[in-house]
Design a protein around this motif. Structure first.
Motif, mmCIF file in Angstrom:
data_model
loop_
_atom_site.group_PDB
_atom_site.id
_atom_site.type_symbol
_atom_site.label_atom_id
_atom_site.label_comp_id
_atom_site.label_asym_id
_atom_site.label_seq_id
_atom_site.Cartn_x
_atom_site.Cartn_y
_atom_site.Cartn_z
ATOM 1 N N UNK A 1 5.684 10.032 -3.371
ATOM 2 C CA UNK A 1 5.099 10.460 -2.293
ATOM 3 C C UNK A 1 5.355 9.951 -0.894
ATOM 4 N N UNK A 2 5.790 8.476 -1.163
ATOM 5 C CA UNK A 2 6.429 7.840 0.089
ATOM 6 C C UNK A 2 7.767 8.334 0.572
ATOM 7 N N UNK B 1 8.990 -3.575 4.579
ATOM 8 C CA UNK B 1 7.897 -3.052 3.613
ATOM 9 C C UNK B 1 8.256 -1.588 3.016
ATOM 10 N N UNK B 2 8.965 -0.738 3.998
ATOM 11 C CA UNK B 2 9.223 0.425 3.543
ATOM 12 C C UNK B 2 10.291 0.341 2.274
ATOM 13 N N UNK B 3 10.942 -0.567 2.165
ATOM 14 C CA UNK B 3 12.042 -0.853 1.137
ATOM 15 C C UNK B 3 11.190 -1.331 -0.153
ATOM 16 N N UNK C 1 0.863 -1.046 0.124
ATOM 17 C CA UNK C 1 -0.136 0.156 0.178
ATOM 18 C C UNK C 1 0.866 1.200 0.112
ATOM 19 N N UNK C 2 0.733 2.192 -0.703
ATOM 20 C CA UNK C 2 1.270 3.565 -0.978
ATOM 21 C C UNK C 2 0.598 4.602 -0.397
ATOM 22 N N UNK C 3 -0.466 4.237 0.317
ATOM 23 C CA UNK C 3 -1.074 5.318 0.921
ATOM 24 C C UNK C 3 -0.151 6.162 2.023
ATOM 25 N N UNK C 4 -0.309 7.367 2.082
ATOM 26 C CA UNK C 4 0.439 8.355 2.834
ATOM 27 C C UNK C 4 0.459 7.683 4.399
ATOM 28 N N UNK C 5 -1.020 7.555 4.740
ATOM 29 C CA UNK C 5 -0.939 6.953 6.053
ATOM 30 C C UNK C 5 -0.239 5.778 6.447
ATOM 31 N N UNK C 6 -0.241 4.988 5.489
ATOM 32 C CA UNK C 6 0.345 3.648 5.794
ATOM 33 C C UNK C 6 2.031 3.919 5.844
ATOM 34 N N UNK C 7 2.441 4.560 4.976
ATOM 35 C CA UNK C 7 3.930 4.833 5.161
ATOM 36 C C UNK C 7 4.203 5.453 6.613
ATOM 37 N N UNK C 8 3.416 6.525 6.784
ATOM 38 C CA UNK C 8 3.761 6.965 8.177
ATOM 39 C C UNK C 8 3.639 6.074 9.432
ATOM 40 N N UNK D 1 17.605 3.221 3.518
ATOM 41 C CA UNK D 1 17.677 2.080 2.584
ATOM 42 C C UNK D 1 16.313 2.005 1.829
ATOM 43 N N UNK D 2 15.275 2.449 2.503
ATOM 44 C CA UNK D 2 13.887 2.727 1.728
ATOM 45 C C UNK D 2 14.102 3.831 0.582
ATOM 46 N N UNK D 3 14.748 5.191 1.108
ATOM 47 C CA UNK D 3 14.829 6.006 0.153
ATOM 48 C C UNK D 3 15.860 5.752 -1.213
ATOM 49 N N UNK D 4 16.763 4.889 -0.843
ATOM 50 C CA UNK D 4 17.760 4.321 -2.055
ATOM 51 C C UNK D 4 16.839 3.682 -2.898
#
Length: 320
Positions: free
Chosen positions: A105-106, A97-99, A70-77, A127-130
């Motif tokens: 947007x994530x 999951x973040x990776x 899920x890419x929903x912003x609330x999920x990422x937060x 790691x996720x940002x990479x």
């Protein structure tokens, strides 16, 4: 645990209520899986709630795992907040999951966590940002090259390498040469291959003399990727390295560079006891496009290793 169901009138979700609110954590965990299988947006509310507040570690781990799609912003937060969960297992599931997220947007949600006080959180965020290749992460990654923690520095190097940040080359060259941690020096050495720039050659040559063979191996590989013929002499010297892994990468890079002065050294390598090195030497000789290698290659056509024989055939076909 029941008031959250007021947000939905989806009967499939409501039918899961008895199991989602069961006393038994194992029942709740399986119910979460069934909820995720519905792929209903209303179900996200419950998954996010369980990730943040369920009393069972196994349920929180499952919620973190299930939220990966899920890419929903609330999920990422929520996943970012789970990086601070008391349970290492929950932290690990959230980081995984973040990776796997893919949207810009994530990246905007994750980025502030790259400066969190907790080392593990910073590592997971970078790691996720990479993986996201989120361009706005570059300034934070450059700053993190000075982080006190080696793992954070290594992940920051990874971000800059994926983003191909040319302005970070001097900082990466410094790390490749001077960082006290072998893994960081190796990562920085590899990241120097992000550009075909002669300015990185001094740092790569120095890395080829590093005390750690893993760094020397990475330097030999990166010199081939950078593609400057001036790297040839240093790579020829690396053919005498104490570690065959370094010799192999140097051999491969000499072929990529078509470095003609390596002919004799590569011919000598055809007789090495390690078959992988003999194979790479044969392939490199083919890439040199020098018929001076023909006789030496013909002499090893019956090598005991089938992969070497195949490489010899390829090389001879290139030299016809």
């Amino acid at each position: 645990m029941t008031s959250i169901f007021a947000v939905t009138d989806n009967q499939d979700i409501l039918d899961l209520k008895p199991r989602l609110t069961a006393e038994d954590a194992g029942v709740r965990r399986i119910a979460l899986i069934d909820l995720a299988d519905l792929e209903e947006p209303d179900g996200l509310v419950w998954l996010v709630d369980r990730l943040g507040s369920d009393t069972s570690e196994e349920v929180r781990v499952e919620a973190a795992r299930l939220l990966e799609a899920w890419e929903d912003e609330a999920v990422v937060q929520a996943l970012c907040e789970a990086l601070t969960d008391p349970s290492p297992a929950v932290q690990s599931a959230a980081a995984q999951s973040l990776s796997l997220l893919k949207t810009e947007a994530a990246g905007r949600v994750i980025l502030p966590w790259a400066v969190h006080a907790d080392v593990a959180v910073r590592i997971a965020a970078f790691r996720a940002l990479r993986e996201l290749r989120f361009a706005d992460a570059a300034p934070a990654a450059v700053a993190a090259l000075n982080d006190a923690n080696a793992s954070v520095r290594r992940e920051a190097v990874g971000v800059l390498g994926w983003l191909k940040q040319l302005n970070a080359l001097p900082a990466l060259a410094r790390l490749a040469s001077d960082d006290p941690n072998t893994d960081v020096r190796r990562a920085a050495t590899g990241a120097l291959g992000l550009a075909s720039s002669a300015e990185v050659l001094p740092a790569l040559r120095q890395a080829l003399q590093d005390d750690a063979w893993q760094v020397r191996e990475e330097a030999a590989t990166t010199l081939g990727k950078v593609g400057h013929i001036d790297a040839g002499p240093a790579l020829v010297e690396a053919l005498s390295d104490d570690y065959w892994q370094v010799r192999l990468r140097a051999t491969r890079s000499l072929g990529r560079l078509h470095f003609a002065p390596a002919l004799d050294a590569l011919i000598d390598t055809l007789g090495h006891r390690i078959s992988n090195l003999r194979k790479e030497a044969a392939l490199a000789l083919g890439e040199l496009n020098d018929r001076g290698a023909v006789a030496a290659l013909q002499a090893v056509q019956d090598d005991g290793d089938p992969e070497v024989r195949k490489a010899v055939r390829i090389a001879l076909s290139q030299l016809q």
